[in-house]
Design a protein around this motif. Structure first.
Motif, PDB file in Angstrom:
ATOM      1  N   ARG A 277       0.829  -1.213   0.000  1.00 10.20           N
ATOM      2  CA  ARG A 277       0.000   0.000   0.000  1.00 10.20           C
ATOM      3  C   ARG A 277       0.862   1.262   0.000  1.00 10.20           C
ATOM      4  O   ARG A 277       0.558   2.234  -0.694  1.00 10.20           O
ATOM      5  CB  ARG A 277      -0.918   0.002   1.229  1.00 10.20           C
ATOM      6  CG  ARG A 277      -2.011  -1.044   1.181  1.00 10.20           C
ATOM      7  CD  ARG A 277      -2.937  -0.936   2.369  1.00 10.20           C
ATOM      8  NE  ARG A 277      -3.555   0.381   2.511  1.00 10.20           N
ATOM      9  CZ  ARG A 277      -4.591   0.628   3.314  1.00 10.20           C
ATOM     10  NH1 ARG A 277      -5.115  -0.354   4.050  1.00 10.20           N
ATOM     11  NH2 ARG A 277      -5.097   1.844   3.408  1.00 10.20           N
ATOM     12  N   PHE A 278       1.931   1.263   0.769  1.00  4.12           N
ATOM     13  CA  PHE A 278       2.785   2.446   0.851  1.00  4.12           C
ATOM     14  C   PHE A 278       3.609   2.621  -0.425  1.00  4.12           C
ATOM     15  O   PHE A 278       3.790   3.757  -0.902  1.00  4.12           O
ATOM     16  CB  PHE A 278       3.708   2.338   2.068  1.00  4.12           C
ATOM     17  CG  PHE A 278       3.016   2.643   3.373  1.00  4.12           C
ATOM     18  CD1 PHE A 278       2.935   3.931   3.840  1.00  4.12           C
ATOM     19  CD2 PHE A 278       2.441   1.630   4.117  1.00  4.12           C
ATOM     20  CE1 PHE A 278       2.303   4.226   5.035  1.00  4.12           C
ATOM     21  CE2 PHE A 278       1.809   1.893   5.311  1.00  4.12           C
ATOM     22  CZ  PHE A 278       1.733   3.202   5.778  1.00  4.12           C
ATOM     23  N   GLN A 283       4.859   5.588  -5.850  1.00  9.18           N
ATOM     24  CA  GLN A 283       5.347   5.156  -7.165  1.00  9.18           C
ATOM     25  C   GLN A 283       5.367   6.343  -8.134  1.00  9.18           C
ATOM     26  O   GLN A 283       4.361   7.026  -8.338  1.00  9.18           O
ATOM     27  CB  GLN A 283       4.444   4.044  -7.716  1.00  9.18           C
ATOM     28  CG  GLN A 283       5.006   3.390  -8.973  1.00  9.18           C
ATOM     29  CD  GLN A 283       4.195   2.170  -9.382  1.00  9.18           C
ATOM     30  OE1 GLN A 283       3.229   1.823  -8.712  1.00  9.18           O
ATOM     31  NE2 GLN A 283       4.588   1.518 -10.457  1.00  9.18           N
ATOM     32  N   GLY A 284       6.535   6.599  -8.727  1.00 12.63           N
ATOM     33  CA  GLY A 284       6.678   7.694  -9.680  1.00 12.63           C
ATOM     34  C   GLY A 284       6.843   9.057  -9.056  1.00 12.63           C
ATOM     35  O   GLY A 284       7.002  10.061  -9.769  1.00 12.63           O
ATOM     36  N   ARG A 294       2.359  11.794   1.462  1.00  9.43           N
ATOM     37  CA  ARG A 294       1.616  10.604   1.043  1.00  9.43           C
ATOM     38  C   ARG A 294       1.794   9.456   2.038  1.00  9.43           C
ATOM     39  O   ARG A 294       0.844   8.744   2.347  1.00  9.43           O
ATOM     40  CB  ARG A 294       2.071  10.173  -0.354  1.00  9.43           C
ATOM     41  CG  ARG A 294       1.666  11.147  -1.450  1.00  9.43           C
ATOM     42  CD  ARG A 294       1.848  10.515  -2.811  1.00  9.43           C
ATOM     43  NE  ARG A 294       1.491  11.419  -3.897  1.00  9.43           N
ATOM     44  CZ  ARG A 294       1.224  11.025  -5.141  1.00  9.43           C
ATOM     45  NH1 ARG A 294       1.292   9.732  -5.449  1.00  9.43           N
ATOM     46  NH2 ARG A 294       0.907  11.895  -6.057  1.00  9.43           N
ATOM     47  N   ILE A 295       3.020   9.301   2.514  1.00 11.13           N
ATOM     48  CA  ILE A 295       3.281   8.252   3.499  1.00 11.13           C
ATOM     49  C   ILE A 295       2.504   8.532   4.786  1.00 11.13           C
ATOM     50  O   ILE A 295       1.900   7.633   5.385  1.00 11.13           O
ATOM     51  CB  ILE A 295       4.792   8.146   3.780  1.00 11.13           C
ATOM     52  CG1 ILE A 295       5.522   7.593   2.549  1.00 11.13           C
ATOM     53  CG2 ILE A 295       5.064   7.257   5.001  1.00 11.13           C
ATOM     54  CD1 ILE A 295       7.030   7.687   2.633  1.00 11.13           C
ATOM     55  N   GLY A 296       2.514   9.792   5.209  1.00  6.29           N
ATOM     56  CA  GLY A 296       1.795  10.175   6.425  1.00  6.29           C
ATOM     57  C   GLY A 296       0.301   9.921   6.326  1.00  6.29           C
ATOM     58  O   GLY A 296      -0.315   9.365   7.239  1.00  6.29           O
ATOM     59  N   HIS A 297      -0.293  10.325   5.204  1.00  4.02           N
ATOM     60  CA  HIS A 297      -1.728  10.120   5.005  1.00  4.02           C
ATOM     61  C   HIS A 297      -2.070   8.629   4.961  1.00  4.02           C
ATOM     62  O   HIS A 297      -3.075   8.196   5.534  1.00  4.02           O
ATOM     63  CB  HIS A 297      -2.190  10.804   3.720  1.00  4.02           C
ATOM     64  CG  HIS A 297      -2.270  12.299   3.835  1.00  4.02           C
ATOM     65  ND1 HIS A 297      -3.023  12.923   4.793  1.00  4.02           N
ATOM     66  CD2 HIS A 297      -1.699  13.292   3.097  1.00  4.02           C
ATOM     67  CE1 HIS A 297      -2.910  14.239   4.663  1.00  4.02           C
ATOM     68  NE2 HIS A 297      -2.105  14.486   3.641  1.00  4.02           N
TER      69      HIS A 297
END
Length: 329
Positions: A277-278, A283-284, A294-297
Motif C-alpha cells: 500500500r505504501f 510510485q513515480g 503521502r506516506i503520512g496520510h
C-alpha cells in the motif's frame, strides 16, 4: 518539582536532565504557561531557558510578567536572565562584542547562588546581547572580562540570573550552581529517582485506565518502545501494540523488531504488513516532501482501519519527546 520554561533553547532538555541528576524532578513547559497553571503545579522553583531571540525584538517570546510575583524562586539562564531584567525595568542592549565559548568567571558575591563556585572557574558563554542596567533591588554576583553582569540576584524576591550556561559540560562550576539553586534557594529534597518515577507513572496509568483498553502505535524507536514497556508493566493485556510495516525500514528489521518484543520482552505486537500500500502511494513520485505527505496520510488510513479491526479502544497512547510536546502545545 522544578519547572523549566522553554524559550527555544537547544539546551532546555539538558537543564531538565541536570536537575534530575540532583535527584529532583523537573519538567519542561512552554514559555506561554500561565501563572495560574504554575500555581496549580506548585513547583519549588522556575528556570527560564536561553533562546535564540533578542528580548527587544518585536517577535521575541515573552513570559507573563506576573510570574515574578508568584513568590517562587526563579533562575534566568542567558535569554531568561535578559528577559527578567527587561520585564522588571532594567536595560538590555546589543553588545559591542559578542561572547561565545569559554570565559573565566570573576565572582563578586560568593554566597547564595555562587556558594562553593570557585572564583575564576570556567563558564560557557553564548550571547550577543548584554545587560547594561540592573532593575531596582538587583545586585551583581559575578562578571567576566567581556560581560559586566554575568550573574545577578534580587535576594529578597529570590530572583536570579546568569548570562552563561551552567547546564553544559564546559561550565566547570555549573553543576554546583544548579545544586545551590535547587537545594539551598528552592529548598528541594533529593528524593526523586528514575525508578521512583517509573513506579509513580505506573500507578497513575492504572488509576487513569482502570479496566479499559489502550492502543499504542509502535514504531520500534526509543520513544514508543519505552512507552510500550511502561504501559505493559502497568496494564498488561489491556494494551495492544500495533506495528505497521510500511516497507521503508532496513532489510529484516521489522521481523527482528516483532521477534524482540514477542520473545524477549514478552509484549504482544499486532504486526500489520502494509508494504504494498505504501509503495503504491509513492510510485513515480520524486519530491521528498510529497513522499512524506503521502506516506503520512496512508499511515493514518492504515492505522484507522486496523484499529477498527482490533478495537474498540478507549485510549490512544503516544510516545514522544519534550520538543514535540512543546511545539505542539
Amino acid at each position: 518539582m522544578i519547572v523549566i520554561l522553554d524559550f527555544g533553547s537547544q539546551y532546555s532538555e539538558l537543564i531538565a536532565r541536570r536537575i534530575r541528576e540532583t535527584q529532583v524532578y523537573s519538567e519542561v513547559l512552554s514559555y506561554r504557561t500561565t501563572p495560574e497553571d504554575l500555581r496549580q503545579l506548585n513547583p519549588k522553583g522556575i528556570i527560564l531557558s536561553g533562546g535564540p531571540s533578542s528580548v527587544y525584538d518585536k517577535s521575541a517570546p515573552h513570559c507573563d510578567p506576573e510570574i515574578w510575583n508568584l513568590g517562587i524562586p526563579v533562575l534566568g539562564v542567558c535569554y531568561g536572565m535578559q528577559l527578567m531584567v527587561q520585564q522588571l525595568g532594567g536595560d538590555v542592549e546589543r553588545s559591542d562584542r559578542g561572547e561565545y565559548g569559554k570565559a573565566s568567571l570573576a565572582i563578586d558575591d560568593p554566597t547564595d547562588l555562587l556558594t562553593n563556585v570557585e572564583d575564576g572557574t570556567t563558564m560557557w558563554m553564548s550571547h550577543g546581547d548584554s545587560v547594561t542596567r540592573l532593575p531596582d533591588g538587583f545586585e551583581l554576583l559575578a562578571h567576566t572580562a567581556n560581560t559586566s553582569c554575568a550573574a545577578i540576584a534580587h535576594h529578597d524576591k529570590k530572583l536570579y540570573g546568569v548570562q552563561f550556561h551552567p547546564e553544559v559540560v564546559h561550565s566547570i562550576g555549573g553543576l554546583a550552581l544548579i545544586r545551590n539553586f535547587v537545594y539551598h534557594i528552592c529548598d528541594c529534597e533529593p528524593t526523586w529517582t528514575t525508578a521512583a518515577f517509573v513506579e509513580e507513572s505506573i500507578r497513575e496509568i492504572r488509576a487513569k485506565v482502570g479496566d479499559k483498553r489502550v492502543l499504542l502505535a509502535l514504531s520500534g524507536g526509543v520513544d514508543s518502545s519505552t512507552l510500550a514497556f511502561l504501559l505493559y508493566r502497568a496494564i498488561g493485556e489491556q494494551l495492544t501494540c500495533m506495528f505497521i510495516d510500511q516497507g521503508f525500514m532496513r532489510k529484516l528489521e521489522p521481523e527482528r523488531l516483532v521477534k524482540l518484543f514477542r520473545e524477549q520482552f514478552h509484549i504482544p505486537v499486532e504486526y500489520v504488513n502494509a508494504r504494498d500500500r505504501f509503495l503504491v502511494q509513492i510510485q513515480g513520485v520524486t519530491d521528498p516532501e510529497e513522499k512524506r505527505k503521502r506516506i503520512g496520510h496512508e499511515f493514518i488510513r492504515v492505522f484507522e482501519e486496523e484499529s477498527r479491526r482490533l478495537g474498540p479502544f478507549d485510549y490512544l497512547a503516544q510516545g514522544t519527546l519534550y520538543p514535540d510536546v512543546i511545539e505542539s502545545a
